[in-house]
Enzyme design. Structure first.
Site, PDB file in Angstrom:
ATOM      1  N   SER A 193      -3.758  -4.757  -1.156  1.00 48.26           N
ATOM      2  CA  SER A 193      -4.341  -3.852  -2.157  1.00 48.26           C
ATOM      3  C   SER A 193      -5.522  -4.418  -2.928  1.00 48.26           C
ATOM      4  CB  SER A 193      -3.263  -3.376  -3.127  1.00 48.26           C
ATOM      5  OG  SER A 193      -2.461  -2.383  -2.517  1.00 48.26           O
ATOM      6  N   LYS A 234      -8.625  -2.376  -2.508  1.00 46.61           N
ATOM      7  CA  LYS A 234      -8.936  -1.185  -3.299  1.00 46.61           C
ATOM      8  C   LYS A 234     -10.275  -1.322  -4.030  1.00 46.61           C
ATOM      9  CE  LYS A 234      -4.321   0.733  -4.130  1.00 46.61           C
ATOM     10  NZ  LYS A 234      -3.545  -0.045  -3.136  1.00 46.61           N
ATOM     11  N   SER A 247      -1.572   0.404  -8.248  1.00 43.53           N
ATOM     12  CA  SER A 247      -1.781   0.040  -6.842  1.00 43.53           C
ATOM     13  C   SER A 247      -1.216   1.089  -5.892  1.00 43.53           C
ATOM     14  CB  SER A 247      -1.145  -1.333  -6.552  1.00 43.53           C
ATOM     15  OG  SER A 247      -1.828  -1.984  -5.506  1.00 43.53           O
ATOM     16  N   SER A 262      -4.137  -6.964  -8.036  1.00 41.63           N
ATOM     17  CA  SER A 262      -3.105  -7.619  -7.234  1.00 41.63           C
ATOM     18  C   SER A 262      -3.049  -7.014  -5.838  1.00 41.63           C
ATOM     19  CB  SER A 262      -1.742  -7.475  -7.918  1.00 41.63           C
ATOM     20  OG  SER A 262      -1.400  -6.095  -8.027  1.00 41.63           O
ATOM     21  N   TRP A 283      -0.205  -7.140  -2.094  1.00 46.32           N
ATOM     22  CA  TRP A 283       0.974  -7.702  -1.434  1.00 46.32           C
ATOM     23  C   TRP A 283       1.061  -7.130  -0.034  1.00 46.32           C
ATOM     24  CZ3 TRP A 283       6.484  -7.874  -4.015  1.00 46.32           C
ATOM     25  CH2 TRP A 283       7.384  -8.500  -3.162  1.00 46.32           C
ATOM     26  N   ARG A 289       2.620 -13.720  -9.187  1.00 47.87           N
ATOM     27  CA  ARG A 289       1.199 -13.778  -8.828  1.00 47.87           C
ATOM     28  C   ARG A 289       0.320 -13.838 -10.078  1.00 47.87           C
ATOM     29  NH1 ARG A 289       1.178  -8.303  -5.659  1.00 47.87           N
ATOM     30  NH2 ARG A 289       2.615  -7.937  -7.394  1.00 47.87           N
TER      31      ARG A 289
END
Length: 269
Positions: free
Chosen positions: A68, A71, A116, A207, A209, A248
């Site tokens: 992500s 984005k 996200s 962030s 994942w 994170r």
């Protein structure tokens, strides 16, 4: 008000600084990873000097699926393509059950990037189309530049991959408004990734994942503007399960604080 350095100099000057960077290992970053028993890397780029510092140079130069964090360029490319009129135009999520209930709503890019929301950005990518998306990725020089044939999955499953070092160089150019996209679109993208700000400082971040919520690679990337200076950063780490999600940003903030780039008292929202 934008920092003075952001309006001084040419793209070529910034590019030379970023490409000339040498690596300095950070003891503070290494200790943070060791204490948390996390395998990963953290990179900081001093945009003014071009200096790279962090933990695990080899891993920092290894490419992984961006998940992500993509984005950010997805927003830029979609805006330029006219896939949305603005970051506030509402897009449909598609009506199908999602991994997270919060994703099961139509929403704008501004709202989607905060949580996200994958289906909203998949809709954006489908509207943009494979050919235009590939041209945008190539124009940005983003990672390995390979988006394959699935326009709504390539940043989640590959073949697109990017290293932490490449992430900070990309983000440094976005922070400076030096990407080959209209200034207004870069500003709109910066606006929706701003996490928090105060007098004389601002923190931007996103962030990611891969394979969430199952094991994969986790990311936290962004930049800090503080005392007239800009530092781009990128963390990636091995994710073993849902319990690692908060690590994170928490680990990234801890290291930024240890480097004197962010006050330790600022906690993730």
């Amino acid at each position: 008000m934008r920092s003075a350095w952001l309006v001084i100099g040419a793209t070529a000057v910034l590019g030379m600084r970023l490409s000339a960077a040498e690596w300095v290992e950070s003891a503070a970053a290494a200790k943070a990873f060791e204490r948390e028993e996390v395998s990963g890397t953290f990179v900081v780029l001093d945009v003014g000097s071009g200096q790279l510092s962090g933990h695990d140079e080899k891993r920092a130069k290894t490419r992984y699926v961006p998940a992500s964090t993509y984005k950010i360029p997805n927003t830029l490319i979609g805006l330029q393509a006219g896939s949305v009129k603005s970051v506030d135009e509402v897009l449909p999520y598609g009506g199908k059950p999602q991994s997270f209930e919060a994703w099961e709503h139509d929403m704008s890019l501004r709202d989607a990037i905060k949580i996200s929301c994958v289906p909203i950005y998949q809709e954006l990518a489908r509207r943009t189309g494979l050919e235009v998306m590939q041209a945008g990725v190539t124009k940005l020089g983003y990672g390995n530049g390979d988006i394959g044939t699935k326009v709504d999955r390539f940043w989640l499953d590959g073949p697109l991959k990017i290293s932490a070092v490449e992430q900070v160089r990309f983000l440094a150019r976005l922070a400076a408004g030096e990407l080959p996209f209209p200034p207004g679109l870069q500003q709109a993208t910066r606006d929706i990734v701003k996490l928090e700000s105060g007098e004389g400082w601002a923190l931007f971040g996103k962030s990611g994942w891969e394979n969430a919520p199952d094991p994969g690679i986790g990311w936290w990337v962004g930049w800090v503007e503080n005392r007239g200076k800009v530092h781009a950063f990128a963390l990636n780490m091995d994710m073993n399960g849902a319990g690692d999600a908060a690590k994170r940003e928490a680990l990234g903030r801890e290291i930024l604080a240890a480097m004197g780039l962010l006050e330790a008292s600022r906690e993730p929202s």
